[in-house]
Scaffold this active site. Structure first.
Site, short mmCIF file in Angstrom:
data_model
loop_
_atom_site.label_atom_id
_atom_site.label_comp_id
_atom_site.label_asym_id
_atom_site.label_seq_id
_atom_site.Cartn_x
_atom_site.Cartn_y
_atom_site.Cartn_z
N TYR A 22 -17.35 3.71 -24.49
CA TYR A 22 -16.89 3.18 -23.20
C TYR A 22 -17.92 3.30 -22.07
CZ TYR A 22 -12.47 3.50 -25.74
OH TYR A 22 -11.48 3.37 -26.68
N ASN A 73 -5.85 -3.64 -19.04
CA ASN A 73 -6.35 -2.85 -20.16
C ASN A 73 -5.32 -1.74 -20.36
OD1 ASN A 73 -7.57 -1.31 -22.08
ND2 ASN A 73 -9.55 -1.12 -21.02
N HIS A 79 -1.39 -1.14 -28.60
CA HIS A 79 -1.13 -1.24 -30.03
C HIS A 79 0.33 -1.01 -30.42
CE1 HIS A 79 -5.43 -1.40 -29.96
NE2 HIS A 79 -5.52 -0.17 -29.49
N HIS A 99 -10.18 -5.41 -23.23
CA HIS A 99 -10.64 -4.15 -23.83
C HIS A 99 -12.14 -4.07 -23.63
CE1 HIS A 99 -6.75 -3.60 -25.55
NE2 HIS A 99 -6.79 -4.87 -25.93
N ARG A 110 -6.39 -0.35 -34.31
CA ARG A 110 -6.76 -1.03 -33.05
C ARG A 110 -6.80 -2.55 -33.20
NH1 ARG A 110 -8.45 3.29 -29.81
NH2 ARG A 110 -9.41 4.94 -31.04
C1 DQA Z 1 -9.44 0.19 -25.20
C2 DQA Z 1 -9.27 0.12 -26.71
C3 DQA Z 1 -8.03 0.88 -27.15
O1 DQA Z 1 -7.89 0.82 -28.57
C4 DQA Z 1 -8.14 2.33 -26.75
O2 DQA Z 1 -6.97 3.02 -27.10
C5 DQA Z 1 -8.49 2.52 -25.32
C6 DQA Z 1 -9.44 1.61 -24.69
C7 DQA Z 1 -10.75 -0.49 -24.74
O3 DQA Z 1 -10.89 -0.72 -23.54
O4 DQA Z 1 -11.64 -0.74 -25.55
O5 DQA Z 1 -8.05 3.47 -24.68
O6 DQA Z 1 -8.36 -0.53 -24.60
#
Ligand code: DQA
Length: 140
Positions: A22, A73, A79, A99, A110
Site C-alpha cells: 500500500y 475503498n 469481500h 482498491h 480478495r
Molecule cells: C484494499 C484491498 C483489500 O483486499 C484489503 O482488505 C484492503 C485494501 C486495497 O486498497 O487494495 O484493506 O481494498
C-alpha cells in the site's frame, strides 16, 4: 462536482501497514492530495474513514442529494459486506469501487467483491492513483 471519498476498515493504517503493498504515504497525505486534485479540476472532495461497517452504510445513505459521486475503498469489507452492498443499492448516487492493490494478483479471497455488481465501475491496482482515476470518472 462534490465527491465523497470513503475508506473502510484498516485503511487508517495506510502508510504504516504492509508498505510493500500500500506504499508509505499516510491516508491523511493521500486525502490531502485527492482534495487538491479535485480542486485543481474545479471540483470538491471530502474524505472520511471508518472501521465500522454501519458508519460507512450511514455515510452512503447520507450522501444522497449531497454528493454527485462516491469513491469507495471498503478495504476487507469489500469481500463480504452485504450491508454495504445493500446501502449502495439503496441510493441513486453513483459509487465507484477502488482498491490500491491489484486484488486479482493476491490471495484467493480478495478476488471476490460483493460490491462490484451494484457499483458504477471498479478501478484497482494503481496505488493512490486508483482514487484519482475513480474521481476523474465522474467528471470526464
Ligand atoms: C484494499 C484491498 C483489500 O483486499 C484489503 O482488505 C484492503 C485494501 C486495497 O486498497 O487494495 O484493506 O481494498
Amino acid at each position: 462536482m462534490k465527491i465523497l471519498v470513503l475508506n473502510g476498515v484498516n485503511l487508517a493504517l495506510t502508510g504504516k501497514r504492509e508498505q510493500g503493498v500500500y506504499g508509505s504515504e499516510t491516508l491523511e497525505e493521500i486525502c490531502a492530495e485527492l482534495k487538491a486534485f479535485a480542486e485543481k479540476h474545479g471540483h470538491a472532495a471530502e474524505c472520511r474513514q471508518s472501521d465500522l461497517e454501519g458508519e460507512l452504510c450511514s455515510w452512503i445513505h447520507g450522501a444522497e442529494g449531497k454528493f454527485d459521486g462516491i469513491v469507495l475503498n471498503a478495504g476487507a469489507f469489500t469481500h463480504y459486506s452485504y450491508a454495504i452492498r445493500d446501502a449502495i443499492a439503496s441510493v441513486s448516487v453513483p459509487v465507484v469501487e477502488v482498491h490500491m492493490s491489484n486484488v486479482h494478483a493476491r490471495e484467493e479471497f480478495r478476488k471476490k467483491s460483493v460490491l462490484t455488481e451494484v457499483c458504477k465501475g471498479e478501478i484497482l491496482g494503481f496505488g493512490k492513483n486508483s482514487y484519482k482515476l475513480a474521481m476523474e470518472s465522474f467528471w470526464l
